[in-house]
Design an enzyme around this catalytic site. Structure first.
Site: not given
Ligand code: GLN
Length: 488
Positions: A80, A155, A179
């Site tokens: 990420k 997210s 997330s």
């Protein structure tokens, strides 16, 4: 597209000489290039190919995968874009970090690479990890991997979409209020958020420091276990990390001979099954619980009475910490210094020009957080929220005197349509209603696929454990996964 879904399958393929690490990496790079899900912000082509060629040479020397020394040997991962990688652009999906090249690598990533993992690139996300749908990215929304008109969750939406679409073997996400678990649930993957303090946050660009944790997304529980144990342990560069323990969860799962769940007490909190829960989600969770009972687990009805304050508490704590953490992006210490900012004649204009680069959701949270922390309000908001947070944590402590793990849904619904909630932040915030309490309490929690709705969208089972209780949690999830098959 590469066909190996797990770390073990990939290693077996190397050992059987079906493919070499560099051939496999090349396949992933090709698949990424062809994909239109918008999962990668930056692909580290040269860097990852160099890593893969190095793996090839080690393989030649050993003649087989050196699983002992390098448990993640030659495994291509996605990272990420909130975790730093030395010399590789790290954007947090924000315009303000569009040109940021960090001079160091996040401890979590460093430990994976040391264990042999290859980093394919940096994955899209909601800007600064704020969101539940991966629509708040300056680099465009991410598509759900199988239902293109849906969101993948946020997210860490791209971290889930990329694994599900076969663009990497597994990935790293981060979980502040859900997330990792939410996208895992929407995309039909295993997503684990460990205990707060289990994994170093060094090199994880901060959103809400008292909540942020690195987590994993993978096709199986065993893969997540292996990644987590590799990353965990004390880091002198993050004072919130717990002392290192000798962990061997992956091996424990592999050799698990358990035939039943006798003796396991599963707590089912009534607050998680209230209004707004999609019927199919409730029944998928129920049927998994029934299956667990048929295997000898004991179902215990419990109550976590302060659950209803979770969203309000989280959105005071998270926005306050975010407003403080994001103050550093001012074009002086960190952040793009645009031409317009350079030309500003006074400091206020300089700041305005720079900080207007943030997207709408980030701005909203900075404004709310700055308000909540402003003089005279601290006691009324942040301090009060910390006190309620303590009560939420105590609910769990009381519950874990009676049960070993807690089971619930991950999200009230399956993946919703893109564009459906972006204009209504409150509706969006409500998607985190089931994941936020464990985050506030710092507990380990995971999402495990447990069924599908009538549109074939995945449903996640949420398992929550006591602090540092990942072993039991992973073992239970693995048992269910094996017994019920991959329902994703
Ligand atoms: N959706 C939550 C938020 O927007 C959680 C985000 C996260 O866990 N990073 O704050």
């Amino acid at each position: 597209m590469p066909v190996f879904r797990t770390i073990r399958e990939t290693h077996d393929a190397f050992d059987a000489r079906k493919i070499s690490p560099s051939e496999l990496t090349k396949e992933y790079l090709d698949a990424i290039e062809k994909s239109d899900l918008n999962t990668f912000i930056t692909v580290c082509k040269d860097r990852v190919m160099a890593q893969a060629q190095h793996a090839d040479s080690i393989f030649l020397k050993h003649g087989k995968v050196p699983r002992e020394q390098s448990p993640l040997f030659g495994i291509p991962l996605g990272i990420k874009d909130v975790l730093t990688l030395e010399g590789v652009r790290t954007t947090c999906a924000s315009k303000i970090l569009e040109n940021y090249i960090p001079p160091y690598t996040a401890t979590a990533v460093e430990r994976l690479e040391k264990a042999g993992a290859l980093s394919l690139g940096k994955l899209n996300m909601d800007e600064f990890a704020m969101g539940s749908s991966n629509e708040n990215s300056a680099y465009g929304a991410v598509k759900h991997p199988t239902h293109y008109d849906r969101v993948p969750g946020g997210s860490s939406g791209a971290s889930a979409a990329a694994v599900k679409a076969g663009l990497c073997v597994a990935s790293l996400g981060t979980d502040t209020g859900g997330s990792v678990r939410l996208p895992a649930s929407y995309c039909g993957l295993v997503g684990v958020k460990p205990t707060y303090g289990r994994i170093s946050r060094y090199g994880l660009i901060a959103f809400a420091s008292s909540l942020d944790q690195v987590g994993t997304l993978s096709n199986t529980v065993e893969d997540s276990a292996l990644l987590l144990q590799t990353m965990s342990g004390h880091d002198p560069r993050d004072s919130t990390t717990a002392p290192a323990e000798k962990l061997n969860w992956a091996e424990q799962l592999r050799s698990l001979s358990k035939k039943d769940l006798n003796g396991l007490r599963i707590g089912v909190p009534k607050e998680y099954f209230g209004d707004g829960l999609q019927t199919e989600v409730a029944s998928a969770v129920e049927s998994t619980l029934k299956w667990c009972e048929s295997k000898g687990a004991k179902r215990v009805e419990i109550s976590l009475p302060h659950t209803r304050y979770s969203i309000a508490t989280y959105y005071v704590v998270a926005v306050s910490e975010a407003s403080s953490n994001l103050a550093r992006f001012d074009g002086v210490r960190y952040g793009v210094r645009s031409k317009e900012a350079e030309e500003a004649s006074d400091l206020a204009t300089f700041y305005k020009k720079t900080r207007s680069l943030f997207g709408a959701e980030v701005k909203r949270r900075i404004l709310l957080g700055t308000f909540a922390l402003s003089s005279g309000y601290y006691e009324a908001y942040y301090l009060r929220a910390c006190q309620v947070r303590r009560l939420i944590r105590k609910d769990f402590e009381d519950a874990f005197k009676k049960v070993d793990i807690i089971a619930a849904p991950v999200a009230p619904t399956t993946a919703f349509k893109r564009g459906e909630k972006v204009s209504d932040p409150l509706q969006m915030y409500l998607m985190d209603i089931c994941t936020i309490p464990a985050s506030l309490a710092g507990l380990p929690a995971l999402s495990l696929p447990c069924g599908k709705d009538k549109e074939d969208l995945s449903i996640g089972l949420h398992l929550i454990g006591p602090h540092f209780g990942e072993g039991r949690l992973l073992e239970t999830a693995h048992f269910i996964e094996k017994g019920r098959g991959h329902e994703s």
